[in-house]
Design a protein around this motif. Structure first.
Motif, PDB file in Angstrom:
ATOM      1  N   LEU A  19      19.102  47.993  46.386  1.00  0.00           N
ATOM      2  CA  LEU A  19      18.979  47.811  44.951  1.00  0.00           C
ATOM      3  C   LEU A  19      18.844  46.340  44.602  1.00  0.00           C
ATOM      4  O   LEU A  19      19.467  45.481  45.228  1.00  0.00           O
ATOM      5  N   THR A  20      18.050  46.063  43.579  1.00  0.00           N
ATOM      6  CA  THR A  20      18.049  44.720  43.011  1.00  0.00           C
ATOM      7  C   THR A  20      19.351  44.545  42.221  1.00  0.00           C
ATOM      8  O   THR A  20      20.014  45.530  41.885  1.00  0.00           O
ATOM      9  N   PRO A  21      19.747  43.319  41.895  1.00  0.00           N
ATOM     10  CA  PRO A  21      20.948  43.134  41.075  1.00  0.00           C
ATOM     11  C   PRO A  21      20.887  43.908  39.759  1.00  0.00           C
ATOM     12  O   PRO A  21      21.895  44.472  39.312  1.00  0.00           O
ATOM     13  N   GLU A  22      19.708  43.971  39.151  1.00  0.00           N
ATOM     14  CA  GLU A  22      19.562  44.699  37.893  1.00  0.00           C
ATOM     15  C   GLU A  22      19.752  46.200  38.101  1.00  0.00           C
ATOM     16  O   GLU A  22      20.408  46.888  37.306  1.00  0.00           O
ATOM     17  N   GLN A  23      19.169  46.725  39.199  1.00  0.00           N
ATOM     18  CA  GLN A  23      19.350  48.150  39.492  1.00  0.00           C
ATOM     19  C   GLN A  23      20.816  48.487  39.761  1.00  0.00           C
ATOM     20  O   GLN A  23      21.311  49.532  39.331  1.00  0.00           O
ATOM     21  N   ARG A  24      21.515  47.579  40.440  1.00  0.00           N
ATOM     22  CA  ARG A  24      22.925  47.842  40.755  1.00  0.00           C
ATOM     23  C   ARG A  24      23.753  47.925  39.464  1.00  0.00           C
ATOM     24  O   ARG A  24      24.639  48.767  39.346  1.00  0.00           O
ATOM     25  N   LEU A  25      23.444  47.055  38.505  1.00  0.00           N
ATOM     26  CA  LEU A  25      24.124  47.125  37.210  1.00  0.00           C
ATOM     27  C   LEU A  25      23.816  48.434  36.500  1.00  0.00           C
ATOM     28  O   LEU A  25      24.701  49.063  35.905  1.00  0.00           O
ATOM     29  N   ASP A  26      22.557  48.862  36.561  1.00  0.00           N
ATOM     30  CA  ASP A  26      22.180  50.128  35.928  1.00  0.00           C
ATOM     31  C   ASP A  26      22.884  51.303  36.592  1.00  0.00           C
ATOM     32  O   ASP A  26      23.343  52.236  35.911  1.00  0.00           O
ATOM     33  N   TRP A  27      22.971  51.291  37.927  1.00  0.00           N
ATOM     34  CA  TRP A  27      23.694  52.348  38.636  1.00  0.00           C
ATOM     35  C   TRP A  27      25.153  52.371  38.195  1.00  0.00           C
ATOM     36  O   TRP A  27      25.721  53.441  37.972  1.00  0.00           O
ATOM     37  N   LEU A  28      25.748  51.202  38.097  1.00  0.00           N
ATOM     38  CA  LEU A  28      27.152  51.121  37.713  1.00  0.00           C
ATOM     39  C   LEU A  28      27.357  51.649  36.289  1.00  0.00           C
ATOM     40  O   LEU A  28      28.293  52.408  36.021  1.00  0.00           O
ATOM     41  N   ARG A  29      26.475  51.260  35.371  1.00  0.00           N
ATOM     42  CA  ARG A  29      26.581  51.753  34.001  1.00  0.00           C
ATOM     43  C   ARG A  29      26.420  53.270  33.954  1.00  0.00           C
ATOM     44  O   ARG A  29      27.151  53.959  33.231  1.00  0.00           O
ATOM     45  N   LEU A  30      25.492  53.814  34.745  1.00  0.00           N
ATOM     46  CA  LEU A  30      25.231  55.248  34.711  1.00  0.00           C
ATOM     47  C   LEU A  30      26.409  56.048  35.277  1.00  0.00           C
ATOM     48  O   LEU A  30      26.848  57.023  34.668  1.00  0.00           O
ATOM     49  N   ILE A  31      26.965  55.644  36.410  1.00  0.00           N
ATOM     50  CA  ILE A  31      28.065  56.409  36.998  1.00  0.00           C
ATOM     51  C   ILE A  31      29.353  56.234  36.193  1.00  0.00           C
ATOM     52  O   ILE A  31      30.261  57.073  36.274  1.00  0.00           O
ATOM     53  N   ARG A  32      29.464  55.180  35.406  1.00  0.00           N
ATOM     54  CA  ARG A  32      30.640  54.987  34.557  1.00  0.00           C
ATOM     55  C   ARG A  32      30.471  55.635  33.182  1.00  0.00           C
ATOM     56  O   ARG A  32      31.366  55.573  32.340  1.00  0.00           O
ATOM     57  N   THR A  33      29.333  56.257  32.922  1.00  0.00           N
ATOM     58  CA  THR A  33      29.086  56.897  31.632  1.00  0.00           C
ATOM     59  C   THR A  33      29.874  58.199  31.527  1.00  0.00           C
ATOM     60  O   THR A  33      30.002  58.947  32.495  1.00  0.00           O
ATOM     61  N   GLU A  34      30.385  58.471  30.350  1.00  0.00           N
ATOM     62  CA  GLU A  34      31.153  59.692  30.102  1.00  0.00           C
ATOM     63  C   GLU A  34      30.348  60.932  30.484  1.00  0.00           C
ATOM     64  O   GLU A  34      29.152  61.031  30.176  1.00  0.00           O
ATOM     65  N   ASN A  35      31.000  61.860  31.182  1.00  0.00           N
ATOM     66  CA  ASN A  35      30.424  63.144  31.621  1.00  0.00           C
ATOM     67  C   ASN A  35      29.387  63.008  32.731  1.00  0.00           C
ATOM     68  O   ASN A  35      28.703  63.993  33.053  1.00  0.00           O
TER      69      ASN A  35
END
Length: 382
Positions: A19-35
């Motif tokens: 992952l690029t640094p930007e993709q890693r942030l997006d992955w983190l935001r997505l897995i931390r999203t409610e539900n």
């Protein structure tokens, strides 16, 4: 080399970043999203081609599922703050498919997309055995757990456990020199139990700590079974040393069986309630353990044949977002759902909808908080 010993440990090497640094942030935001859990994460990535597109689609998906307020989604700044917090304690995130992500864990249907790891991450690439047991363990149980953990380490195996009192602690302490992995139920800055803090720091220095939870997450009762699936999922087999009839260790043994792992049990006196669960496991077909060879002789032939499931998920799987299903399609799928778990393949067959349409409707319901995924390929209404 000891009987059943795996190959010598590989030297540390740089992780393979997918992952690029930007993709890693997006992955983190997505897995931390409610539900959004690991299974939902995978479906979203496969449907939308990447985390950024999935994040964009989330509000409308939840709205179509019947939710008026969008699910709580971390901001980019919040994700950056978690990454910075990990760096401050010498930890980092390993993504599904990267070199340090354990192959056995990657094969699980609910493998965490991101693992927070702190310590000697090269240990994650070695063959592993999990050891679990009673928190109120007997002196004999702790002594046997320590001896078995030392012998496993001498044979080249890494010992995995959950950092709890009793058997877990004895196994970790005895395998510090050879390599041990401690799995958190909460975030890496929320060690539990507090009295094991010295042991946890020793594991961080000489072994490796692992968590799938947010950095400051305080563990709750329901987080421990979730932790247990990682303990068993990291390993080729699980050894239960002492466990009462209603022990959490039996949850780990059950999960191990569901994951296709070998289950081992140490026999105990029928007069000791702490042996009730282990003796029952033996009656149900678990492999009896009285010495290290009982474990290594079964697991050694499996080395190098770990199931290879999952996907790297870094490359777009679908270039354009899928269209929303029509109201008639959505109604047919909803009519087939109930609180009883139903196979997704059955929903596709009985509804006459395409696989993509069924997946989108299920995503809408899940993000609205109306759907559970209780197991591989099954869904149920809440």
């Amino acid at each position: 080399m000891a009987r059943g010993a795996p190959p010598s440990p590989p030297p540390p090497e740089p992780g393979r970043d997918l992952l690029t640094p930007e993709q890693r942030l997006d992955w983190l935001r997505l897995i931390r999203t409610e539900n959004v859990g690991p299974r939902t994460f995978r479906v979203l990535i496969n449907q939308y081609g990447g985390a950024a597109a999935a994040l964009e689609a989330l509000p409308s998906l939840a709205r179509r599922g019947g939710r008026l307020v969008p699910p709580r989604m971390p901001s980019k700044a919040e994700a950056e703050a978690e990454m910075a917090g990990l760096a401050r304690i010498g930890a980092r995130l390993v993504a599904l498919g990267e070199a340090d992500y354990p192959a056995t864990l990657r094969a699980l249907d609910d493998a965490p997309p991101l693992l927070a790891v702190r310590g000697r991450t090269q240990l994650l690439r070695l063959p592993k055995v999990a050891m679990v047991g009673a928190r109120n363990a007997s002196a004999a149980g702790r002594s046997f757990a320590a001896r078995l953990a030392r012998d496993l380490g001498a044979a080249g195996w890494v010992v995995v456990s959950g950092l709890a009192r009793g058997i877990d602690a004895a196994a970790h302490e005895a395998s510090l020199d050879q390599g041990t992995i401690g799995v958190f139920a909460g975030g890496l800055t929320r060690p539990y139990p507090p009295e094991n803090l010295t042991l946890i720091e020793a594991v961080a220095e000489r072994g490796v700590l692992v968590s799938e939870m947010p950095l400051a997450w305080e563990p709750r009762a329901r987080d421990f079974p979730r932790r247990n699936r990682l303990v068993s999922g990291l390993a080729l087999g699980v050894v239960v040393v002492e466990a009462a009839e209603r022990s959490g260790s039996l949850i780990t043994a059950r999960l191990a069986g569901e994951q296709g792992r070998e289950v081992f049990a140490v026999p105990g006196s029928p007069l000791d309630p702490r042996a009730g669960g282990t003796n029952r496991l033996l009656k149900q077909g678990a492999t009896l353990v009285t010495e290290v060879a009982d474990v290594t002789s079964v697991l050694a032939p499996m080395i190098g044949r770990e199931p290879d499931g999952g996907h790297d998920l870094a490359a777009p799987a679908q270039p354009t977002p899928p269209p929303a299903p029509g109201d008639d399609v959505r109604a047919r799928i909803l009519e087939l759902l109930s609180p009883v778990p139903t196979a997704i393949d059955e929903l596709i067959r009985l509804s006459g909808a395409s696989a993509a349409e069924v997946q989108i409707v299920l995503l809408e319901l899940e993000l609205a908080g109306r759907l559970d995924r209780p197991g591989t390929g099954r869904v149920a209404l809440r």
